[in-house]
Design an enzyme around this catalytic site. Sequence first.
Site, PDB file in Angstrom:
ATOM      1  N   GLY A 127      -5.073   8.828  -6.221  1.00 45.35           N
ATOM      2  CA  GLY A 127      -5.060   7.339  -6.879  1.00 45.35           C
ATOM      3  C   GLY A 127      -5.047   7.411  -8.203  1.00 45.35           C
ATOM      4  O   GLY A 127      -5.935   8.009  -8.927  1.00 45.35           O
ATOM      5  N   SER A 128      -3.997   6.862  -8.813  1.00 50.88           N
ATOM      6  CA  SER A 128      -3.958   6.923 -10.363  1.00 50.88           C
ATOM      7  C   SER A 128      -2.773   6.015 -10.874  1.00 50.88           C
ATOM      8  O   SER A 128      -2.148   5.265 -10.022  1.00 50.88           O
ATOM      9  CB  SER A 128      -3.922   8.341 -10.846  1.00 50.88           C
ATOM     10  OG  SER A 128      -3.004   8.916  -9.893  1.00 50.88           O
ATOM     11  N   ARG A 129      -2.319   6.422 -12.187  1.00 50.86           N
ATOM     12  CA  ARG A 129      -1.382   5.610 -12.727  1.00 50.86           C
ATOM     13  C   ARG A 129      -0.578   6.347 -13.986  1.00 50.86           C
ATOM     14  O   ARG A 129      -1.064   7.283 -14.433  1.00 50.86           O
ATOM     15  CB  ARG A 129      -2.017   4.263 -13.200  1.00 50.86           C
ATOM     16  CG  ARG A 129      -1.055   3.365 -14.213  1.00 50.86           C
ATOM     17  CD  ARG A 129      -1.709   2.391 -14.789  1.00 50.86           C
ATOM     18  NE  ARG A 129      -1.617   1.847 -15.973  1.00 50.86           N
ATOM     19  CZ  ARG A 129      -2.072   0.972 -16.801  1.00 50.86           C
ATOM     20  NH1 ARG A 129      -3.138   0.502 -16.324  1.00 50.86           N
ATOM     21  NH2 ARG A 129      -1.810   0.792 -18.072  1.00 50.86           N
TER      22      ARG A 129
END
Length: 232
Positions: free
Chosen positions: A189-191
């Site tokens: 989970g990240s960007r």
Amino acid sequence: MSIGNSIRAQIPPIHPEGYPFIGGFALASLILFWIWSPLGWIGTVLTIWCALFFRDPVRVTPVRDGIVVAPADGRISMITQVSPPDELGLGNRPLPRVSIFMSVFNCHVNRSPVGGRIDRIAYRPGAFINAELDKASEDNERNSLVISTPNGRIGVIQIAGLVARRIVSFVREGQSIGVGERFGLIRFGSRLDIYLPEGTKPLVSEGQTAVAGETILADLGLADPGRTYRTG
């Protein structure tokens, strides 16, 4: 094609970075089965999810000069004009930025948005707040790349999220990289933020789903005035 080969063709390969995690989940599942069968089945589901998380499917990438493709799978959460972080060395003037949020269900292998030379890699430790928040660009752990192309310099930032705790890079400063080639991943989970040259018009919309190595974010080779979008 045999049935077995047909089934295997539908299953995406797993990135080697995922093997230790998948093995750990599988071992934990066996232990949980020994303790109590329902717990083992929960562990099995989590093992399957872990394998899907580290999937590394084949992508078909457009390779024309000037094309900027999405470096990550996920939802385009923000399109804005902001000053890039100092470590990119891209100056302090606001630049177009496209942000892609990756949930824990997206493929997390990151691909180069352009072909060119990696001029800079800068890692910065930080917090682990929700990657969808705008301040995550400044506060969270991140790894930044600057890629030089004949059409300008592109900044790409891997930003750790609320769940993510490890950014992995596969590249080094000074090497050449092709558009769509793998350059790293972020675990759980990240960007990603992509800083485009000044004046570039993004060809995507907030809320759109991006596919790493395939979705075209911008075209540096054309004076495209931008596009309009509708939902439905």
